[in-house]
Design a protein around this motif. Sequence first.
Motif, PDB file in Angstrom:
ATOM      1  N   VAL A 122      -5.861  45.962 -29.765  1.00 62.03           N
ATOM      2  CA  VAL A 122      -5.944  44.778 -29.119  1.00 62.03           C
ATOM      3  C   VAL A 122      -5.866  44.762 -27.523  1.00 62.03           C
ATOM      4  CG1 VAL A 122      -4.755  42.319 -29.352  1.00 62.03           C
ATOM      5  CG2 VAL A 122      -4.964  43.705 -31.350  1.00 62.03           C
ATOM      6  N   ASP A 123      -4.825  45.489 -27.313  1.00 62.74           N
ATOM      7  CA  ASP A 123      -4.572  45.493 -25.735  1.00 62.74           C
ATOM      8  C   ASP A 123      -5.994  46.191 -25.348  1.00 62.74           C
ATOM      9  OD1 ASP A 123      -2.589  45.830 -23.236  1.00 62.74           O
ATOM     10  OD2 ASP A 123      -3.746  47.914 -23.472  1.00 62.74           O
ATOM     11  N   SER A 124      -6.498  47.275 -25.816  1.00 64.97           N
ATOM     12  CA  SER A 124      -7.788  47.764 -25.100  1.00 64.97           C
ATOM     13  C   SER A 124      -8.816  46.841 -24.887  1.00 64.97           C
ATOM     14  CB  SER A 124      -8.116  49.036 -26.119  1.00 64.97           C
ATOM     15  OG  SER A 124      -9.251  49.754 -25.508  1.00 64.97           O
ATOM     16  N   ALA A 125      -8.849  46.040 -25.857  1.00 66.66           N
ATOM     17  CA  ALA A 125     -10.146  45.306 -25.977  1.00 66.66           C
ATOM     18  C   ALA A 125      -9.869  43.793 -25.014  1.00 66.66           C
ATOM     19  CB  ALA A 125     -10.405  44.728 -27.295  1.00 66.66           C
ATOM     20  N   SER A 126      -8.653  43.712 -24.425  1.00 67.82           N
ATOM     21  CA  SER A 126      -8.332  42.484 -23.731  1.00 67.82           C
ATOM     22  C   SER A 126      -8.977  42.287 -22.280  1.00 67.82           C
ATOM     23  CB  SER A 126      -6.660  42.339 -23.518  1.00 67.82           C
ATOM     24  OG  SER A 126      -6.235  43.587 -22.806  1.00 67.82           O
ATOM     25  N   ALA A 127      -9.266  43.410 -21.715  1.00 65.69           N
ATOM     26  CA  ALA A 127      -9.788  43.296 -20.308  1.00 65.69           C
ATOM     27  C   ALA A 127     -10.441  44.763 -20.232  1.00 65.69           C
ATOM     28  CB  ALA A 127      -8.940  42.947 -19.343  1.00 65.69           C
ATOM     29  N   VAL A 128     -11.256  44.971 -19.472  1.00 66.95           N
ATOM     30  CA  VAL A 128     -12.176  46.031 -18.785  1.00 66.95           C
ATOM     31  C   VAL A 128     -11.058  47.131 -17.973  1.00 66.95           C
ATOM     32  CG1 VAL A 128     -14.491  45.437 -18.705  1.00 66.95           C
ATOM     33  CG2 VAL A 128     -13.206  45.199 -16.691  1.00 66.95           C
ATOM     34  N   ASP A 129      -9.890  46.598 -17.422  1.00 72.40           N
ATOM     35  CA  ASP A 129      -8.831  47.082 -16.670  1.00 72.40           C
ATOM     36  C   ASP A 129      -7.761  47.013 -17.670  1.00 72.40           C
ATOM     37  OD1 ASP A 129      -8.403  44.485 -16.405  1.00 72.40           O
ATOM     38  OD2 ASP A 129      -8.048  44.591 -14.524  1.00 72.40           O
ATOM     39  N   TYR A 136      -9.738  54.260 -26.225  1.00 71.39           N
ATOM     40  CA  TYR A 136     -10.923  54.232 -27.061  1.00 71.39           C
ATOM     41  C   TYR A 136     -12.128  54.277 -26.275  1.00 71.39           C
ATOM     42  CZ  TYR A 136      -7.595  51.985 -30.334  1.00 71.39           C
ATOM     43  OH  TYR A 136      -6.402  51.723 -31.186  1.00 71.39           O
ATOM     44  N   HIS A 137     -13.146  54.547 -27.079  1.00 71.63           N
ATOM     45  CA  HIS A 137     -14.160  54.795 -26.445  1.00 71.63           C
ATOM     46  C   HIS A 137     -15.164  53.609 -25.982  1.00 71.63           C
ATOM     47  CE1 HIS A 137     -14.342  59.353 -26.912  1.00 71.63           C
ATOM     48  NE2 HIS A 137     -13.802  58.933 -28.265  1.00 71.63           N
ATOM     49  N   TRP A 138     -15.336  53.241 -24.810  1.00 75.68           N
ATOM     50  CA  TRP A 138     -16.047  51.917 -24.360  1.00 75.68           C
ATOM     51  C   TRP A 138     -17.411  52.387 -23.497  1.00 75.68           C
ATOM     52  CZ3 TRP A 138     -14.748  47.142 -26.054  1.00 75.68           C
ATOM     53  CH2 TRP A 138     -13.723  46.927 -26.590  1.00 75.68           C
ATOM     54  N   PHE A 168     -20.497  45.693 -30.308  1.00 75.68           N
ATOM     55  CA  PHE A 168     -20.668  44.883 -29.071  1.00 75.68           C
ATOM     56  C   PHE A 168     -19.292  44.002 -29.086  1.00 75.68           C
ATOM     57  CE2 PHE A 168     -21.769  41.341 -26.490  1.00 75.68           C
ATOM     58  CZ  PHE A 168     -21.712  41.796 -25.307  1.00 75.68           C
ATOM     59  N   HIS A 169     -18.698  43.933 -28.211  1.00 77.46           N
ATOM     60  CA  HIS A 169     -17.316  43.072 -27.848  1.00 77.46           C
ATOM     61  C   HIS A 169     -17.574  42.121 -26.568  1.00 77.46           C
ATOM     62  CE1 HIS A 169     -13.156  42.049 -26.423  1.00 77.46           C
ATOM     63  NE2 HIS A 169     -13.058  42.073 -27.759  1.00 77.46           N
ATOM     64  N   PRO A 170     -17.890  40.766 -27.163  1.00 79.26           N
ATOM     65  CA  PRO A 170     -18.492  39.674 -26.028  1.00 79.26           C
ATOM     66  C   PRO A 170     -17.146  39.456 -25.102  1.00 79.26           C
ATOM     67  CG  PRO A 170     -18.777  38.931 -28.438  1.00 79.26           C
ATOM     68  CD  PRO A 170     -17.726  40.269 -28.565  1.00 79.26           C
ATOM     69  N   TYR A 175     -19.278  47.942 -25.557  1.00 77.90           N
ATOM     70  CA  TYR A 175     -19.531  48.231 -26.871  1.00 77.90           C
ATOM     71  C   TYR A 175     -18.331  49.242 -26.788  1.00 77.90           C
ATOM     72  CZ  TYR A 175     -24.158  46.501 -27.658  1.00 77.90           C
ATOM     73  OH  TYR A 175     -25.431  45.660 -27.774  1.00 77.90           O
ATOM     74  N   TYR A 176     -17.674  49.160 -28.160  1.00 74.45           N
ATOM     75  CA  TYR A 176     -16.865  50.255 -28.569  1.00 74.45           C
ATOM     76  C   TYR A 176     -17.365  51.225 -29.826  1.00 74.45           C
ATOM     77  CZ  TYR A 176     -15.227  47.122 -32.391  1.00 74.45           C
ATOM     78  OH  TYR A 176     -15.342  46.595 -33.487  1.00 74.45           O
ATOM     79  N   LEU A 177     -17.067  52.635 -29.900  1.00 76.60           N
ATOM     80  CA  LEU A 177     -17.536  53.371 -30.544  1.00 76.60           C
ATOM     81  C   LEU A 177     -16.942  53.456 -32.122  1.00 76.60           C
ATOM     82  CD1 LEU A 177     -19.397  55.850 -31.378  1.00 76.60           C
ATOM     83  CD2 LEU A 177     -17.472  57.239 -30.577  1.00 76.60           C
ATOM     84  N   HIS A 178     -17.349  53.228 -33.098  1.00 70.98           N
ATOM     85  CA  HIS A 178     -16.862  53.312 -34.522  1.00 70.98           C
ATOM     86  C   HIS A 178     -17.717  54.476 -35.391  1.00 70.98           C
ATOM     87  CE1 HIS A 178     -19.664  50.557 -36.402  1.00 70.98           C
ATOM     88  NE2 HIS A 178     -19.585  50.131 -35.163  1.00 70.98           N
ATOM     89  N   LEU A 179     -17.197  55.432 -35.616  1.00 75.67           N
ATOM     90  CA  LEU A 179     -17.774  56.210 -36.642  1.00 75.67           C
ATOM     91  C   LEU A 179     -17.906  56.068 -38.222  1.00 75.67           C
ATOM     92  CD1 LEU A 179     -16.834  59.799 -35.361  1.00 75.67           C
ATOM     93  CD2 LEU A 179     -18.934  58.766 -34.446  1.00 75.67           C
ATOM     94  N   TYR A 180     -16.984  55.120 -38.284  1.00 81.40           N
ATOM     95  CA  TYR A 180     -16.781  54.442 -39.577  1.00 81.40           C
ATOM     96  C   TYR A 180     -17.230  53.145 -39.603  1.00 81.40           C
ATOM     97  CZ  TYR A 180     -15.800  58.935 -41.075  1.00 81.40           C
ATOM     98  OH  TYR A 180     -15.931  60.387 -41.513  1.00 81.40           O
TER      99      TYR A 180
END
Length: 573
Positions: A122-129, A136-138, A168-170, A175-180
Amino acid sequence: MDAPVQDQPDAASPWWRRAVVYQVYPASFADADGDGFGDLRGVIDHLDHLVDLGIDVLWLSPIYPTPWDDGGYDISDYQDVEPRFGTLEIFDELLREAHRRGLKVVLDLVANHTSDEHPWFVDSASAVDAPRRDWYHWAPPRPGHVGGEPGAEPTNWLSEFLEPAWQFHPGTGEYYLHLYSRKQPDLNWENPEVRQALYAMMRWWLDRGVDGFRMDVINKISKRMPLRDVPPVAGEPYVRARSEYVNGPRVHEFVQEMHREALAPYGARLITVGETSGVTVEEAQLFTGADRGELDMVFTFEHIRFDNGRNAFDKLPFDLVQLKAVMTRWQDGLADVGWNSLYFNNHDQPRVVSRWGDDGEYRVRSAKAFATALHLQRGTPYVYQGEEIGMTNYPFAVLTDLRDIQSLNYSVYAAALGETEEATMAAIREMGRDNARTPMQWDDGPSAGFSTAVPWLPVNPNAAQVNVAAARVDPDSVLAHYRELIRLRHELPVITDGRYRLQLPDHPQLWVFTRTSPEDELLVVVNLSGQEVELPPEARWPGASTVLSTVPGEQGSTAQPWEARVLRRVPVG
């Protein structure tokens, strides 16, 4: 009743080499609070079943808070218990009750990915910084493409669940990577902060009294950097990229660091096993070598994928010669360096008695036959809940019967390839993971004694005949045979330490092997077919004593359908 194996001070012969592990999938094991979903109190209520069987180690599939997108393997909090399973206090009670009975407790460690609802993501996806952005892999959309459109993904990878491996994360335009599942973003192990956070979490559970970890997809934590396309396949926009993330360049460095910082301080009381899809014998020697400081053993997949065709749902005919060759290569390869885990069933596999055996007329015999062939090899055996009573696949009829994301995604994938729903369901009935997750069959009552409510997955219709209560009073049951196999492992050192030697490698029906030590010799003869078979000389030991047999009466020169026998002789001199 045999007491479970206790710790040994001799580091050259660790206790887990003589142990037998029992896997519980908590949602389907026992429901104590009547909501149709298994829970930890249900596990506590049935610990004596494990003790009666002779089990040494209880492995719990994930018990952590989860949105349940991938059956609990999408974790939203590593340091708590999923409310449907119970509380930390109930877990502590389970731990005390298991230890009081001499059982060790192993947790599932899912360290390659989290849920997208985990606070870290949730924190990782909150902003590019964001502070945890690189946990995570973005990656941005492919140059010249608009994010969210087909073909804009940073690489052409296909996930293990048959969908593009990038989501894709609008909110941040990347984008973030998910192997599953797309709800299981991959952690970036290149970031030391990620690793230290995971090690701290592991120590937190070990300090609580946990006795080790089964490590989910642990050989996929190291990706080849930078992430890149793999060669395309004609007509396929997305391609499996396992060469880029299976046994990656830093995987042994990471696992050694994890062992050094999170495991070694707790000494020889622990047991660790890594799930390592795609691992070779040579890689397994590195993961499990006694002087490597990595893992005690790994789960290889080679023996449970030899019957896969184009994908995990494309089942090829059973080929005993091929199965023997694969498992013998692992027996020989880890005879002097490393250690084998032994399994045919788990939460991800269909029931072996339905997959390779005969779940009709010869259900009991074929279940015993495969158990004998497995448990008398060299390695640590794993028993999956219900395997000890010969539970079978479920007759799923339509897609709405299913719960597993892998099967549901496969139905979409197959439809895109022009498969009919009838053909898709036939494949899922044979190979789908829901087969392993139907409720445990305790008795012939409502919901097979699993719950007083309607279970989250349906109970197999054969539960009136196939259940623990019936097996306990039947001296010829599958359960009674498992007790004997486990007793033999605890009593005969040759099963732990003796050499494995395959006989008759090209015989299409017989699996024959010896286990030998200077003090003892065993001959294991298993007929894995529904026909009577004449026994060649290699499958006979005249004058030897019969240790175990699944067919009563005189041991003749032929093996009855699905018969298993174990002979013993003590070398002279």
